[in-house]
Design a protein around this motif. Structure first.
Motif, PDB file in Angstrom:
ATOM      1  N   MET A  89       0.862  -1.217  -0.070  1.00 44.12           N
ATOM      2  CA  MET A  89      -0.183  -0.101  -0.004  1.00 44.12           C
ATOM      3  C   MET A  89       0.833   1.124  -0.051  1.00 44.12           C
ATOM      4  O   MET A  89       1.861   1.322   0.855  1.00 44.12           O
ATOM      5  CB  MET A  89      -0.993  -0.029   1.213  1.00 44.12           C
ATOM      6  CG  MET A  89      -1.604   1.196   1.237  1.00 44.12           C
ATOM      7  SD  MET A  89      -2.857   1.231   2.676  1.00 44.12           S
ATOM      8  CE  MET A  89      -1.790   1.702   4.270  1.00 44.12           C
ATOM      9  N   SER A  90       0.684   2.413  -0.764  1.00 42.64           N
ATOM     10  CA  SER A  90       1.267   3.451  -0.746  1.00 42.64           C
ATOM     11  C   SER A  90       0.153   4.608  -0.499  1.00 42.64           C
ATOM     12  O   SER A  90      -0.943   4.579  -0.678  1.00 42.64           O
ATOM     13  CB  SER A  90       2.004   3.717  -2.120  1.00 42.64           C
ATOM     14  OG  SER A  90       1.123   4.024  -3.066  1.00 42.64           O
ATOM     15  N   THR A 119       4.395   3.488   2.623  1.00 44.14           N
ATOM     16  CA  THR A 119       3.573   3.023   3.574  1.00 44.14           C
ATOM     17  C   THR A 119       2.824   4.096   4.230  1.00 44.14           C
ATOM     18  O   THR A 119       3.245   5.167   4.388  1.00 44.14           O
ATOM     19  CB  THR A 119       4.485   2.106   4.644  1.00 44.14           C
ATOM     20  OG1 THR A 119       5.319   3.050   5.107  1.00 44.14           O
ATOM     21  CG2 THR A 119       5.176   1.133   3.829  1.00 44.14           C
ATOM     22  N   PHE A 120       1.774   3.683   4.972  1.00 40.08           N
ATOM     23  CA  PHE A 120       1.104   4.700   5.800  1.00 40.08           C
ATOM     24  C   PHE A 120       1.872   5.217   7.067  1.00 40.08           C
ATOM     25  O   PHE A 120       2.009   6.370   7.367  1.00 40.08           O
ATOM     26  CB  PHE A 120      -0.132   4.003   6.099  1.00 40.08           C
ATOM     27  CG  PHE A 120      -1.125   4.910   7.211  1.00 40.08           C
ATOM     28  CD1 PHE A 120      -1.761   6.024   6.446  1.00 40.08           C
ATOM     29  CD2 PHE A 120      -1.119   4.829   8.334  1.00 40.08           C
ATOM     30  CE1 PHE A 120      -2.517   7.052   7.140  1.00 40.08           C
ATOM     31  CE2 PHE A 120      -1.936   5.742   9.284  1.00 40.08           C
ATOM     32  CZ  PHE A 120      -2.629   6.678   8.500  1.00 40.08           C
ATOM     33  N   GLU A 121       2.569   4.040   7.574  1.00 40.29           N
ATOM     34  CA  GLU A 121       3.523   4.287   8.454  1.00 40.29           C
ATOM     35  C   GLU A 121       4.475   5.476   8.288  1.00 40.29           C
ATOM     36  O   GLU A 121       4.798   6.342   9.085  1.00 40.29           O
ATOM     37  CB  GLU A 121       4.281   3.132   9.216  1.00 40.29           C
ATOM     38  CG  GLU A 121       3.318   2.237   9.797  1.00 40.29           C
ATOM     39  CD  GLU A 121       2.501   1.172   8.660  1.00 40.29           C
ATOM     40  OE1 GLU A 121       2.666   1.296   7.658  1.00 40.29           O
ATOM     41  OE2 GLU A 121       1.543   0.827   9.154  1.00 40.29           O
ATOM     42  N   GLU A 122       5.119   5.377   7.029  1.00 40.27           N
ATOM     43  CA  GLU A 122       6.215   6.251   6.541  1.00 40.27           C
ATOM     44  C   GLU A 122       5.602   7.679   6.467  1.00 40.27           C
ATOM     45  O   GLU A 122       6.071   8.759   6.830  1.00 40.27           O
ATOM     46  CB  GLU A 122       6.645   5.795   5.324  1.00 40.27           C
ATOM     47  CG  GLU A 122       7.665   6.838   4.648  1.00 40.27           C
ATOM     48  CD  GLU A 122       8.308   6.401   3.370  1.00 40.27           C
ATOM     49  OE1 GLU A 122       8.749   7.302   2.628  1.00 40.27           O
ATOM     50  OE2 GLU A 122       8.243   5.229   3.083  1.00 40.27           O
TER      51      GLU A 122
END
Length: 77
Positions: free
Chosen positions: A1-2, A34-37
């Motif tokens: 996911m991006s 990523t969502f975390e990034e």
């Protein structure tokens, strides 16, 4: 996911034309893998802004903010 972003949203009442869809599609930019990034960058960049615009702006950056800023300083040169 991006995480992907595009230009400003419109408030059209009808379905967008193919031309409008193409314009939005051409403006898409990947801003994180990523969502975390994405969240990390969002938080750190807000912390940098708050530090730069605070009464304490002349004080050294905390180490994690300095490391983040140094990464982009090196990349820009």
């Amino acid at each position: 996911m991006s995480v992907t972003v595009s230009g400003p949203a419109t408030t059209a009442t009808a379905a967008p034309s193919e031309e409008a869809r193409a314009a939005v599609a051409s403006s898409l930019m990947r801003c994180a893998d990523t969502f975390e990034e994405f969240v990390y960058r969002f938080v750190v960049e807000n912390e940098l802004w708050m530090h730069a615009n605070s009464a304490d702006a002349e004080s050294p950056l905390p180490p994690h903010l300095q490391a983040y800023a140094d990464h982009y300083t090196c990349a820009a040169s």
